[in-house]
Write an enzyme that holds these catalytic residues in place. Sequence first.
Site, PDB file in Angstrom:
ATOM      1  CB  SER A  76      -0.898   0.007   1.248  1.00  0.00           C
ATOM      2  OG  SER A  76      -1.499   1.281   1.383  1.00  0.00           O
ATOM      3  CG  HIS A  77       0.463   4.682  -2.633  1.00  0.00           C
ATOM      4  ND1 HIS A  77       0.090   3.623  -3.413  1.00  0.00           N
ATOM      5  CD2 HIS A  77       1.040   5.586  -3.471  1.00  0.00           C
ATOM      6  CE1 HIS A  77       0.417   3.869  -4.681  1.00  0.00           C
ATOM      7  NE2 HIS A  77       0.990   5.056  -4.731  1.00  0.00           N
ATOM      8  CB  SER A  78      -1.023   4.326   3.773  1.00  0.00           C
ATOM      9  OG  SER A  78      -1.199   4.069   5.146  1.00  0.00           O
ATOM     10  N   GLY A  89       3.773   6.409  -0.346  1.00  0.00           N
ATOM     11  CA  GLY A  89       4.347   5.986  -1.622  1.00  0.00           C
ATOM     12  C   GLY A  89       4.605   4.493  -1.592  1.00  0.00           C
TER      13      GLY A  89
END
Lengths: 128, 202
Positions: free
Chosen positions: A10-12, A44
Amino acid sequence: MSRTGLIFVSHSRKLAEGVKELLENMQPEAVTAACGGEEDGGIGTNPEVIQRGIESLEGCTEAVILTDLGSAWMNAEIASEISSIPVLLADAPLVEGGLAAVVEAGFGKDAAAVKEAAEKAWDMRKST
Amino acid sequence: MDKQMAAEWLKRFAETVEKNKEELTKLDQAVGDGDHGINMNRGLQEVLRKMEEVPADSPGGVVKAAAMICISKVGGASGPLYGSALMKIASALGDEEDVEGKQLTKALRDGVDAIKKRGRAEEGEKTMVDVWEPAVQALEQGSSWQELTEIVKKARDNTIDMKATKGRAAYLGDRSIGHLDPGAVSSSYFFLELACVMEESS
């Protein structure tokens, strides 16, 4: 018993860890890793972070990656290309697909079967 | 192209991105997530440091070092896309000390093909492909470096009227029309600086 490990990208960082926490609770047999955020913890995705997640899967001979948005897929692809074990990417919703994936992986299914189960999760509705 | 020219090309690319990082960020805030200028600048500054610390001994070596840094340090979508492109360009250039124009064009073709494959993108989707593809096609058809400059600027400006169907900007639908694509703009710097370096040496 499981040989297929699961990677949640995940981006988080919090979201990836949350998905891991939730799905491990539902299927404790599965071997999983959370690969969220950039190296510094910022929002990211990063191929090296993902690669380290793959390497951390204990006793797994294969892995399946599930991703959240956009570029997560591309960075997962790069990580899969440099991985020392075979890795497949599942084009699946992260939570529902992840649940289907940990269930199959928990039964000791190979990466292809785990990926297929995850991708079928697009058909699961919430209200019907 | 020798190793000095390759290094000069990437150095100027990095400098132009740094000079325009606020502009790139502003463009990305309009259609994306606003990180393009910051990400590209962070990665390319690292490329500059690396080039000074460990100078490569061929154009392919220069590009390969930059590719590794783009993959690990740029982030966003542009990290894997520029990284994959530069990696393919580097392997096509190999370890030859002096690269002919034809070989460079062939390497750039491999680069744009890598971007299209990695991003599952085609022309007309308001992405960096809309600069890379016409630029490489022009070189394949024998355009001069001067002509390439004009073609690249025109291709970049053509993204204003396009509707984004790939990437974060696709969520905007018709609202993406009327803005330059930030990836197309940074890609235009990549080709304009290449043309500049090649023109000066000819």
